[in-house]
Scaffold this motif. Structure first.
Motif, PDB file in Angstrom:
ATOM      1  N   PHE A  18       0.652  -1.230   0.115  1.00  0.00           N
ATOM      2  CA  PHE A  18      -0.127  -0.079   0.014  1.00  0.00           C
ATOM      3  C   PHE A  18       0.881   1.241  -0.038  1.00  0.00           C
ATOM      4  CE2 PHE A  18      -3.001  -3.170   1.120  1.00  0.00           C
ATOM      5  CZ  PHE A  18      -4.089  -2.771   0.837  1.00  0.00           C
ATOM      6  N   SER A  19       2.077   1.283   0.748  1.00  0.00           N
ATOM      7  CA  SER A  19       2.796   2.450   0.566  1.00  0.00           C
ATOM      8  C   SER A  19       4.675   1.803   0.846  1.00  0.00           C
ATOM      9  CB  SER A  19       2.586   3.156   2.088  1.00  0.00           C
ATOM     10  OG  SER A  19       2.626   2.621   3.062  1.00  0.00           O
ATOM     11  N   ARG A  20       5.167   2.953   1.021  1.00  0.00           N
ATOM     12  CA  ARG A  20       6.620   2.738   1.151  1.00  0.00           C
ATOM     13  C   ARG A  20       6.959   3.389   2.477  1.00  0.00           C
ATOM     14  NH1 ARG A  20       9.681  -1.064  -2.119  1.00  0.00           N
ATOM     15  NH2 ARG A  20       8.275  -1.460  -4.173  1.00  0.00           N
ATOM     16  N   SER A  21       8.196   2.847   2.997  1.00  0.00           N
ATOM     17  CA  SER A  21       8.553   3.430   4.204  1.00  0.00           C
ATOM     18  C   SER A  21       9.221   4.652   3.689  1.00  0.00           C
ATOM     19  CB  SER A  21       9.701   2.680   5.151  1.00  0.00           C
ATOM     20  OG  SER A  21      10.554   2.326   4.335  1.00  0.00           O
ATOM     21  N   PHE A  22       9.118   5.744   4.835  1.00  0.00           N
ATOM     22  CA  PHE A  22       9.717   7.048   4.436  1.00  0.00           C
ATOM     23  C   PHE A  22      11.067   7.058   4.285  1.00  0.00           C
ATOM     24  CE2 PHE A  22       6.165   7.642   8.004  1.00  0.00           C
ATOM     25  CZ  PHE A  22       5.483   7.717   7.090  1.00  0.00           C
ATOM     26  N   LYS A  23      11.876   6.340   4.974  1.00  0.00           N
ATOM     27  CA  LYS A  23      13.461   6.606   4.775  1.00  0.00           C
ATOM     28  C   LYS A  23      13.837   5.611   3.545  1.00  0.00           C
ATOM     29  CE  LYS A  23      17.469   6.919   7.521  1.00  0.00           C
ATOM     30  NZ  LYS A  23      18.032   6.791   8.951  1.00  0.00           N
ATOM     31  N   TYR A  24      13.698   4.401   3.796  1.00  0.00           N
ATOM     32  CA  TYR A  24      14.314   3.338   3.049  1.00  0.00           C
ATOM     33  C   TYR A  24      13.453   3.006   1.859  1.00  0.00           C
ATOM     34  CZ  TYR A  24      17.820   3.255   6.659  1.00  0.00           C
ATOM     35  OH  TYR A  24      18.936   3.483   7.500  1.00  0.00           O
ATOM     36  N   HIS A  25      12.285   3.358   1.911  1.00  0.00           N
ATOM     37  CA  HIS A  25      11.352   3.013   0.988  1.00  0.00           C
ATOM     38  C   HIS A  25      11.120   1.506   0.808  1.00  0.00           C
ATOM     39  CE1 HIS A  25      10.728   7.050  -1.019  1.00  0.00           C
ATOM     40  NE2 HIS A  25      11.673   7.138  -0.421  1.00  0.00           N
ATOM     41  N   ARG A  26      10.983   0.757   1.903  1.00  0.00           N
ATOM     42  CA  ARG A  26      10.736  -0.524   2.094  1.00  0.00           C
ATOM     43  C   ARG A  26       9.279  -0.571   1.941  1.00  0.00           C
ATOM     44  NH1 ARG A  26      14.051  -1.178   7.676  1.00  0.00           N
ATOM     45  NH2 ARG A  26      16.035  -1.315   6.622  1.00  0.00           N
ATOM     46  N   PRO A  27       8.609  -1.884   1.333  1.00  0.00           N
ATOM     47  CA  PRO A  27       7.252  -1.965   0.893  1.00  0.00           C
ATOM     48  C   PRO A  27       6.502  -2.266   2.285  1.00  0.00           C
ATOM     49  CG  PRO A  27       8.378  -3.908   0.177  1.00  0.00           C
ATOM     50  CD  PRO A  27       9.600  -2.863   0.641  1.00  0.00           C
ATOM     51  N   ARG A  28       5.441  -1.562   2.386  1.00  0.00           N
ATOM     52  CA  ARG A  28       4.564  -1.473   3.564  1.00  0.00           C
ATOM     53  C   ARG A  28       3.090  -2.093   3.036  1.00  0.00           C
ATOM     54  NH1 ARG A  28       8.432  -1.809   6.270  1.00  0.00           N
ATOM     55  NH2 ARG A  28       9.503   0.113   7.542  1.00  0.00           N
ATOM     56  N   GLY A  29       2.499  -3.112   3.810  1.00  0.00           N
ATOM     57  CA  GLY A  29       1.211  -3.657   3.646  1.00  0.00           C
ATOM     58  C   GLY A  29       0.357  -3.259   4.822  1.00  0.00           C
ATOM     59  N   LEU A  30      -1.158  -3.736   4.646  1.00  0.00           N
ATOM     60  CA  LEU A  30      -2.098  -3.589   5.323  1.00  0.00           C
ATOM     61  C   LEU A  30      -1.748  -4.267   6.760  1.00  0.00           C
ATOM     62  CD1 LEU A  30      -4.812  -2.355   5.789  1.00  0.00           C
ATOM     63  CD2 LEU A  30      -5.833  -4.676   5.221  1.00  0.00           C
ATOM     64  N   LEU A  31      -1.752  -3.088   7.723  1.00  0.00           N
ATOM     65  CA  LEU A  31      -1.166  -3.909   9.267  1.00  0.00           C
ATOM     66  C   LEU A  31      -2.495  -3.533  10.136  1.00  0.00           C
ATOM     67  CD1 LEU A  31       1.055  -4.698  10.881  1.00  0.00           C
ATOM     68  CD2 LEU A  31       1.710  -2.259  11.478  1.00  0.00           C
ATOM     69  N   CYS A  32      -2.820  -2.510  10.571  1.00  0.00           N
ATOM     70  CA  CYS A  32      -3.467  -2.199  11.925  1.00  0.00           C
ATOM     71  C   CYS A  32      -5.228  -2.387  11.465  1.00  0.00           C
ATOM     72  CB  CYS A  32      -3.242  -1.068  12.584  1.00  0.00           C
ATOM     73  SG  CYS A  32      -3.698   0.547  11.644  1.00  0.00           S
ATOM     74  N   GLY A  33      -5.548  -1.611  10.433  1.00  0.00           N
ATOM     75  CA  GLY A  33      -6.821  -1.690   9.933  1.00  0.00           C
ATOM     76  C   GLY A  33      -7.666  -0.666  10.702  1.00  0.00           C
ATOM     77  N   GLY A  35      -6.476   2.695  11.360  1.00  0.00           N
ATOM     78  CA  GLY A  35      -6.134   4.331  11.353  1.00  0.00           C
ATOM     79  C   GLY A  35      -5.000   4.676  12.037  1.00  0.00           C
ATOM     80  N   VAL A  36      -4.339   3.716  12.731  1.00  0.00           N
ATOM     81  CA  VAL A  36      -3.228   4.337  13.849  1.00  0.00           C
ATOM     82  C   VAL A  36      -2.058   3.978  13.350  1.00  0.00           C
ATOM     83  CG1 VAL A  36      -4.642   4.095  15.846  1.00  0.00           C
ATOM     84  CG2 VAL A  36      -3.279   2.070  14.987  1.00  0.00           C
ATOM     85  N   CYS A  37      -1.544   3.359  12.021  1.00  0.00           N
ATOM     86  CA  CYS A  37      -0.196   3.183  11.593  1.00  0.00           C
ATOM     87  C   CYS A  37      -0.090   3.786  10.131  1.00  0.00           C
ATOM     88  CB  CYS A  37      -0.129   1.593  11.413  1.00  0.00           C
ATOM     89  SG  CYS A  37      -0.594   0.865   9.878  1.00  0.00           S
ATOM     90  N   PRO A  38       0.861   4.006   9.925  1.00  0.00           N
ATOM     91  CA  PRO A  38       1.243   4.824   8.608  1.00  0.00           C
ATOM     92  C   PRO A  38       1.073   3.962   7.411  1.00  0.00           C
ATOM     93  CG  PRO A  38       3.433   4.435   9.363  1.00  0.00           C
ATOM     94  CD  PRO A  38       2.442   3.796  10.420  1.00  0.00           C
ATOM     95  N   ASN A  39       1.033   2.629   7.560  1.00  0.00           N
ATOM     96  CA  ASN A  39       1.153   1.692   6.344  1.00  0.00           C
ATOM     97  C   ASN A  39       0.214   1.893   5.150  1.00  0.00           C
ATOM     98  OD1 ASN A  39       3.049   0.593   8.035  1.00  0.00           O
ATOM     99  ND2 ASN A  39       2.384  -1.501   7.714  1.00  0.00           N
ATOM    100  N   CYS A  40      -0.747   2.348   5.256  1.00  0.00           N
ATOM    101  CA  CYS A  40      -1.886   2.356   4.134  1.00  0.00           C
ATOM    102  C   CYS A  40      -2.236   3.806   3.932  1.00  0.00           C
ATOM    103  CB  CYS A  40      -3.154   1.651   4.624  1.00  0.00           C
ATOM    104  SG  CYS A  40      -4.311   2.389   5.754  1.00  0.00           S
ATOM    105  N   MET A  41      -1.420   4.808   4.210  1.00  0.00           N
ATOM    106  CA  MET A  41      -1.557   6.159   3.620  1.00  0.00           C
ATOM    107  C   MET A  41      -1.302   6.489   2.232  1.00  0.00           C
ATOM    108  SD  MET A  41      -0.017   8.600   6.665  1.00  0.00           S
ATOM    109  CE  MET A  41       1.807   8.375   6.417  1.00  0.00           C
ATOM    110  N   MET A  42      -2.493   6.887   1.559  1.00  0.00           N
ATOM    111  CA  MET A  42      -2.651   6.969   0.076  1.00  0.00           C
ATOM    112  C   MET A  42      -2.917   8.379  -0.018  1.00  0.00           C
ATOM    113  SD  MET A  42      -4.073   3.257  -0.780  1.00  0.00           S
ATOM    114  CE  MET A  42      -3.193   3.228  -2.551  1.00  0.00           C
TER     115      MET A  42
END
Length: 167
Positions: A18-33, A35-42
């Motif tokens: 869904f997104s990439r980490s801010f510093k190293y651009h690692r792939p991030r997937g659906l995590l908390c569901g 709205g408290v994590c940054p993983n699905c910010m679009m």
């Protein structure tokens, strides 16, 4: 499907990144569901940093990944992972100490480590992070007792602000 969020609909359709980490651009997937994590910010309809797990999709909505180039599946900036030993926390503040060097690299650092592009200035529906409200009573929590208490205070003529985490 009824009750889906943008994130759950994308996940059901097979999307796992869904997104990439801010510093190293690692792939991030659906995590908390929730709205408290940054993983699905679009980017949703031109508004950056929308947590896709909290918004229901609607017809005609435009949803884009952010913080990845050229695409979410192949992000050239993920090469930064190979140089993580050279980039400890605050490395840019320690290496670019002169005003001239910082002015030269700051736009690039902000571009690759940002949280999406800001909305256009002519965006019709503006969303602001901060509001300045005045009230006599603030009720935290919109459960049954919070709503009941807020209504009681409002009936007494007080200006009441009810704060709830969920939208």
């Amino acid at each position: 499907m009824a009750g889906d969020t943008i994130a759950s609909a994308l996940y059901r359709a097979g999307r796992r990144v869904f997104s990439r980490s801010f510093k190293y651009h690692r792939p991030r997937g659906l995590l908390c569901g929730a709205g408290v994590c940054p993983n699905c910010m679009m980017n949703v309809d031109g508004v950056p940093n929308v947590r896709a797990c909290t918004v229901q999709p609607r017809e005609g909505m435009v949803v884009r990944a952010q913080n990845a180039w050229p695409s979410i599946d192949f992000d050239v900036l993920a090469l930064a992972e190979n140089f993580k030993g050279l980039m400890p926390v605050g490395w840019y503040y320690k290496n670019f100490t002169s005003r001239a060097s910082w002015k030269m690299v700051e736009p690039f650092i902000r571009r690759i480590a940002g949280l999406g592009e800001p909305p256009a200035t002519d965006t019709a529906s503006r969303q602001y992070e901060h509001s300045h409200l005045k009230c006599e009573t603030v009720v935290i929590g919109g459960g049954a007792s919070g709503i009941r208490f807020a209504l009681e205070r409002a009936a007494q003529g007080e200006r009441v602000l009810l704060v709830e985490k969920e939208e």
